[in-house]
Design an enzyme around this catalytic site. Structure first.
Site, short mmCIF file in Angstrom:
data_model
loop_
_atom_site.label_atom_id
_atom_site.label_comp_id
_atom_site.label_asym_id
_atom_site.label_seq_id
_atom_site.Cartn_x
_atom_site.Cartn_y
_atom_site.Cartn_z
CB THR A 67 -1.03 -0.07 1.15
OG1 THR A 67 -1.94 1.01 1.01
CG2 THR A 67 -0.40 -0.02 2.53
CE LYS A 71 -1.79 0.71 -3.48
NZ LYS A 71 -3.19 0.99 -3.81
#
Ligand code: ATR
Length: 279
Positions: A67, A71
């Site tokens: 997250t 990413k």
């Protein structure tokens, strides 16, 4: 699967990560599907990300959810990437197989499932406005365009970024990028997606009010307790529906779980549980 063997280890890695709902969601999925796994959290600032991922897999970890803010970097860590991760330019799911790290991106698929299955919205032939042209917008563009909308407009505070992003995806559909002051105002959009991070600052991007009509579905990729600044704004303008990104969060998790375990969990009880928590 035998419950007496050591559980397979999974985790979400981010910075910050303490607030993440992924352990709760995957915990429910695992119980429901009888999968013998553990799912933890790894807090890793950018400078430690690669080291933490390597350590996780070297010590027997099976899969990671990636997250914010990792990413894009995760793309470089995955030796093999799924076409949808390639298109998104971002990886939110990692898995090790035969000592090789694979990367996928389930965010776009999660959004599409939430829109079409949970909210009953048909994307074909619809006019869609995406607000924002950062990583979150890029991640959903491919899957959205694949669903066959009539037209997609991308608008961004920095107009050049929107124009550039629209240009990159031009082969996949009828789309245009523009600044907030150039948004098409002739009639409301069928679907307006807020893919900016403005809700995190409790702000609404200064887009024209005319984008929202009484048949518009307004969708914020962000989520929090109750309404976001954007869903509150859309409701005040009479949108047919205004939804925050909880459904996308749960559906992208289900897609990751399926990729890792080959079992598709039922997202309904998880969505219900979260609704109760977040009202
Ligand atoms: P993410 O991966 O969340 O998309 P990002 O790549 O940093 O993060 O992109 C953030 C997006 O939110 C951008 O579209 C940004 O607009 P700019 O490209 O003009 O910076 C948008 N954004 C952030 N705060 C905003 C605000 N207060 N008003 C409008 N747009 C905002």
């Amino acid at each position: 699967m035998s419950q007496s063997s050591e559980p397979d280890r999974y985790a979400v890695i981010g910075y910050p990560v303490a607030h993440s709902w992924s352990p709760f969601i995957h915990g429910m999925f695992a119980k429901q599907t009888n999968q013998n796994i553990t799912y933890g959290r790894i807090e890793a600032p950018p400078e430690n990300f690669e080291r933490e991922v390597a350590a996780f897999f070297q010590t027997g970890g099976k899969g990671l959810n990636v997250t914010v803010p990792h990413k894009q970097v995760a793309v470089l860590i995955a030796r093999y990437r799924t076409p949808r991760a390639e298109m998104a330019g971002a990886v939110n799911t990692l898995m090790i197989q035969d000592e090789v790290i694979h990367g996928d991106n389930t965010d776009g698929a999660g959004l599409i499932t939430d829109l079409t299955q949970n909210l009953g919205f048909k994307l074909a032939d619809k006019r869609i406005l995406i607000i924002g042209a950062g990583g979150a917008a890029r991640g959903i563009l491919g899957p959205l365009l694949s669903a066959g909308p009539e037209y997609v407009e991308i608008t961004n505070r920095n107009a050049d970024r929107a124009v550039h992003l629209a240009g990159e995806f031009a082969a996949l559909g009828n789309l245009r990028g523009c600044g907030f002051d150039e948004v098409t105002e002739s009639r409301p959009f069928d679907l307006v997606i807020n893919a900016t991070s403005a809700s995190l600052q409790d702000l609404v991007p200064p887009v024209p009010r005319s984008i929202i009509g009484d048949e518009t579905l307004a969708y914020d990729l962000a989520y929090g307790k109750g309404d976001t600044a954007f869903t509150r704004w859309a409701k005040s303008l009479g949108a047919a529906r205004a939804e925050s990104g909880w459904g996308m969060l749960v559906e992208q998790a289900a897609e990751s779980f399926f990729w890792w375990r080959g079992v598709r969990p039922d997202t309904k009880p998880v969505l219900e549980a979260i609704k109760t928590h977040k009202k």
